[in-house]
Each structure stands twice: as C-alpha cells, then as structure tokens.
Design a protein around this motif. Structure first.
Motif, PDB file in Angstrom:
ATOM      1  N   ILE A 117       0.833  -1.201   0.000  1.00  0.00           N
ATOM      2  CA  ILE A 117       0.000   0.000   0.000  1.00  0.00           C
ATOM      3  C   ILE A 117       0.868   1.251   0.000  1.00  0.00           C
ATOM      4  N   LEU A 118       1.992   1.202   0.706  1.00  0.00           N
ATOM      5  CA  LEU A 118       2.925   2.324   0.639  1.00  0.00           C
ATOM      6  C   LEU A 118       3.457   2.488  -0.783  1.00  0.00           C
ATOM      7  N   GLN A 119       3.738   1.377  -1.443  1.00  0.00           N
ATOM      8  CA  GLN A 119       4.209   1.446  -2.825  1.00  0.00           C
ATOM      9  C   GLN A 119       3.120   2.017  -3.736  1.00  0.00           C
ATOM     10  N   TRP A 120       1.877   1.658  -3.458  1.00  0.00           N
ATOM     11  CA  TRP A 120       0.750   2.206  -4.234  1.00  0.00           C
ATOM     12  C   TRP A 120       0.705   3.720  -4.103  1.00  0.00           C
ATOM     13  N   LEU A 121       0.941   4.236  -2.909  1.00  0.00           N
ATOM     14  CA  LEU A 121       0.950   5.687  -2.720  1.00  0.00           C
ATOM     15  C   LEU A 121       2.055   6.341  -3.544  1.00  0.00           C
ATOM     16  N   VAL A 122       3.236   5.727  -3.543  1.00  0.00           N
ATOM     17  CA  VAL A 122       4.338   6.259  -4.358  1.00  0.00           C
ATOM     18  C   VAL A 122       3.940   6.283  -5.826  1.00  0.00           C
ATOM     19  N   ASP A 123       3.301   5.228  -6.271  1.00  0.00           N
ATOM     20  CA  ASP A 123       2.885   5.146  -7.679  1.00  0.00           C
ATOM     21  C   ASP A 123       1.844   6.208  -8.022  1.00  0.00           C
ATOM     22  N   GLN A 124       1.119   6.700  -7.021  1.00  0.00           N
ATOM     23  CA  GLN A 124       0.140   7.765  -7.257  1.00  0.00           C
ATOM     24  C   GLN A 124       0.779   9.150  -7.245  1.00  0.00           C
ATOM     25  N   GLY A 125       2.087   9.196  -6.997  1.00  0.00           N
ATOM     26  CA  GLY A 125       2.799  10.469  -7.030  1.00  0.00           C
ATOM     27  C   GLY A 125       2.762  11.269  -5.742  1.00  0.00           C
ATOM     28  N   MET A 144       8.057   1.297   8.660  1.00  0.00           N
ATOM     29  CA  MET A 144       8.275   1.135   7.223  1.00  0.00           C
ATOM     30  C   MET A 144       8.309   2.486   6.543  1.00  0.00           C
ATOM     31  N   ARG A 145       9.032   2.558   5.459  1.00  0.00           N
ATOM     32  CA  ARG A 145       9.155   3.820   4.723  1.00  0.00           C
ATOM     33  C   ARG A 145       9.583   3.505   3.293  1.00  0.00           C
ATOM     34  N   ILE A 146       8.985   4.184   2.321  1.00  0.00           N
ATOM     35  CA  ILE A 146       9.409   4.111   0.924  1.00  0.00           C
ATOM     36  C   ILE A 146       9.607   5.542   0.436  1.00  0.00           C
ATOM     37  N   ARG A 157      13.619   7.445   8.220  1.00  0.00           N
ATOM     38  CA  ARG A 157      14.053   6.111   7.845  1.00  0.00           C
ATOM     39  C   ARG A 157      13.394   5.090   8.756  1.00  0.00           C
ATOM     40  N   PRO A 158      13.220   3.847   8.283  1.00  0.00           N
ATOM     41  CA  PRO A 158      12.700   2.791   9.163  1.00  0.00           C
ATOM     42  C   PRO A 158      13.581   2.640  10.398  1.00  0.00           C
ATOM     43  N   GLY A 159      12.949   2.540  11.553  1.00  0.00           N
ATOM     44  CA  GLY A 159      13.676   2.443  12.808  1.00  0.00           C
ATOM     45  C   GLY A 159      13.850   3.766  13.523  1.00  0.00           C
ATOM     46  N   ASP A 160      13.536   4.886  12.852  1.00  0.00           N
ATOM     47  CA  ASP A 160      13.662   6.196  13.489  1.00  0.00           C
ATOM     48  C   ASP A 160      12.627   6.343  14.604  1.00  0.00           C
ATOM     49  N   LEU A 161      13.053   6.920  15.712  1.00  0.00           N
ATOM     50  CA  LEU A 161      12.142   7.297  16.789  1.00  0.00           C
ATOM     51  C   LEU A 161      11.875   8.788  16.674  1.00  0.00           C
ATOM     52  N   LEU A 162      10.593   9.142  16.567  1.00  0.00           N
ATOM     53  CA  LEU A 162      10.197  10.523  16.340  1.00  0.00           C
ATOM     54  C   LEU A 162       9.268  10.985  17.456  1.00  0.00           C
TER      55      LEU A 162
END
Length: 259
Positions: A117-125, A144-146, A157-162
């Motif tokens: 689904i994250l990849q789908w968002l990227v594909d939508q621009g 997760m992050r793309i 990045r994946p693993g970042d604490l925010l």
C-alpha cells in the motif's frame, strides 16, 4: 518538666528500621529487577537505533550508563543472543533480534499488508509514505518507509524514533489510540496534517490503520518538503492517504469506521 538538662533513664525502643524482617528486601529486589530489565531494553534499543556497531564508550555515551553497568548487562544480553560482541570490540544486535522481528511479522502481518500500500501511494505520485506505531509515552517508531519519486526528500528512515506529540502520524496515535470519538466519523476526523511541526521545513498527512476490535495499529503518513504542500496537493494526498489507510485496515482484519 524543662526541655533542657533533662535526661530520661528509660531506654527507647529500637527503631523500626533496625528490627529484622523477612520481607524488608523484597520490594528492593523487585525494583532492582525491574530497573535491570529497563536498562537492558534501553541498551537493545540504542543498538537498534544506531547506524553502525558501537564501542563500549559510544554505548556508554548514548545510554548514559557507567561502563561497569553496561558490561554486566551486555554479558547477559550476549548469552541470550540479543547482543553480539564482535571481534573488533564493537556491539550490535544479535540473532535473537531477528527472531523477534520475524515473530512480530508472523503475528501481525504488517509488512505484507502495508508495504504494497505504501508502494501504491508512491505510484500515485504522493510524498514519501511511511507507517508509524507508538513506541512509548513520548515517541513513535517508523516501522516502514518508501521514498517518493521526487528529487528532494525528508529525512525519515525505518527504525527512526520521532516525537509522539509532534507531526501528523503522532496526532493520529495520540488522538485515536484509546477510543474512537462517540459521534459519527467523517473523513475530517481521520485525516491529520502537520506543517513545520516536527521539522520546520517538512509537512505531513496521516490517517489511522485499525485492526480487529477497532484497535489502532498505527498510522500511514506521507511526508516531504513543506514547499510542495500546496492547498491542492494537500487535498489530493488526503484522499489518497485515507484510501490507503482503509485498504490497510481491511487487509489486516479491521473495520473502516467510515460508511
């Protein structure tokens, strides 16, 4: 009787603290045990968040622990397989961390459900999508992050604490983490935005992902340079993020709260 120059011949009772007790050390032992677990988990988290293996000195600096304390706890963690002491004298997470990660994924299925689904968002621009969960009372964890297809990106990045209390994903977790509002929900109740809150140069849009029993699993967000968050872009990405969150919710066995 005068308060001065008066001496009693009666011996006072022994102070309570001096009286023997078979249970006096139990709370201390329990507290020490809990503190040791907390410190061990703090060490493991520090290693997980480090970009490279750490020396004992570096680990002491990151954790704010004495080296003697670290060595004692690291020895236990190494025996359990959660930490590895390399031949170059540096410390990293051990194979048990991989077992934990695999078990987590098997139990929750987040990677298989959310990554596409994250990849789908990227594909939508859209801007760069990510998935965040609560880490503790003050922080959230990026699982997760793309990266988006844009030439300039934000630094997540994946693993970042925010920060949990700043940013769109943090708003989702703090607002919807306990119970859904009692009134009928609209898209406005589920789409959260932030503009320059966590990073003054970045914007973000996020929406919740629910699991069974309406439990909040985490937040899907898109984030990037604030200059690209025009009013038109925000409205378009809001709709896409809500669609992504709905797809993820349904894939993970949850019920999307909007009719």
């Amino acid at each position: 009787m005068s308060k001065t120059g008066c001496h009693s011949t009666i011996q006072p009772n022994p102070p309570i603290a001096a009286m023997p007790s078979t249970h006096s050390s139990e709370p201390s032992e329990k507290n020490d045990g809990v503190a040791a677990v907390d410190r061990a988990l703090h060490i493991a988290t520090a290693l997980a968040n480090a970009s490279t293996a750490l020396t004992l000195t570096e680990l002491s600096h990151v954790t704010k622990m004495y080296k003697s304390t670290l060595l004692r706890l690291l020895s236990s963690l190494e025996r359990a397989g959660l930490v590895t002491h390399r031949t170059d004298k540096r410390y990293t997470l051990g194979p048990l961390a991989f077992v934990f990660g695999r078990s987590f994924e098997q139990a929750h299925g987040l990677q298989g459900a959310i990554q596409p689904i994250l990849q789908w968002l990227v594909d939508q621009g859209t801007e760069s999508p990510s998935f965040h969960v609560r880490h503790d009372q003050d922080r959230r964890l990026c699982l997760m992050r793309i990266d988006s297809k844009h030439s300039t990106l934000d630094r997540v990045r994946p693993g970042d604490l925010l920060p949990l209390h700043r940013g769109a994903a943090g708003k989702v977790i703090t607002t919807l983490g306990s119970n859904l509002p009692p009134h009928p929900l609209t898209a406005a109740d589920l789409a959260f935005t932030s503009f320059g809150e966590r990073d003054p140069l970045c914007g973000a849009i996020a929406a919740p992902v629910f699991g069974p029993s309406a439990s909040l699993l985490g937040a899907i967000s898109v984030s990037g340079p604030l200059e690209r968050f025009s009013e038109l872009a925000v409205e378009r990405m809001k709709a896409l993020v809500l669609t992504a969150a709905q797809k993820a919710t349904q894939s993970l066995g949850g019920q999307w709260p909007l009719a």
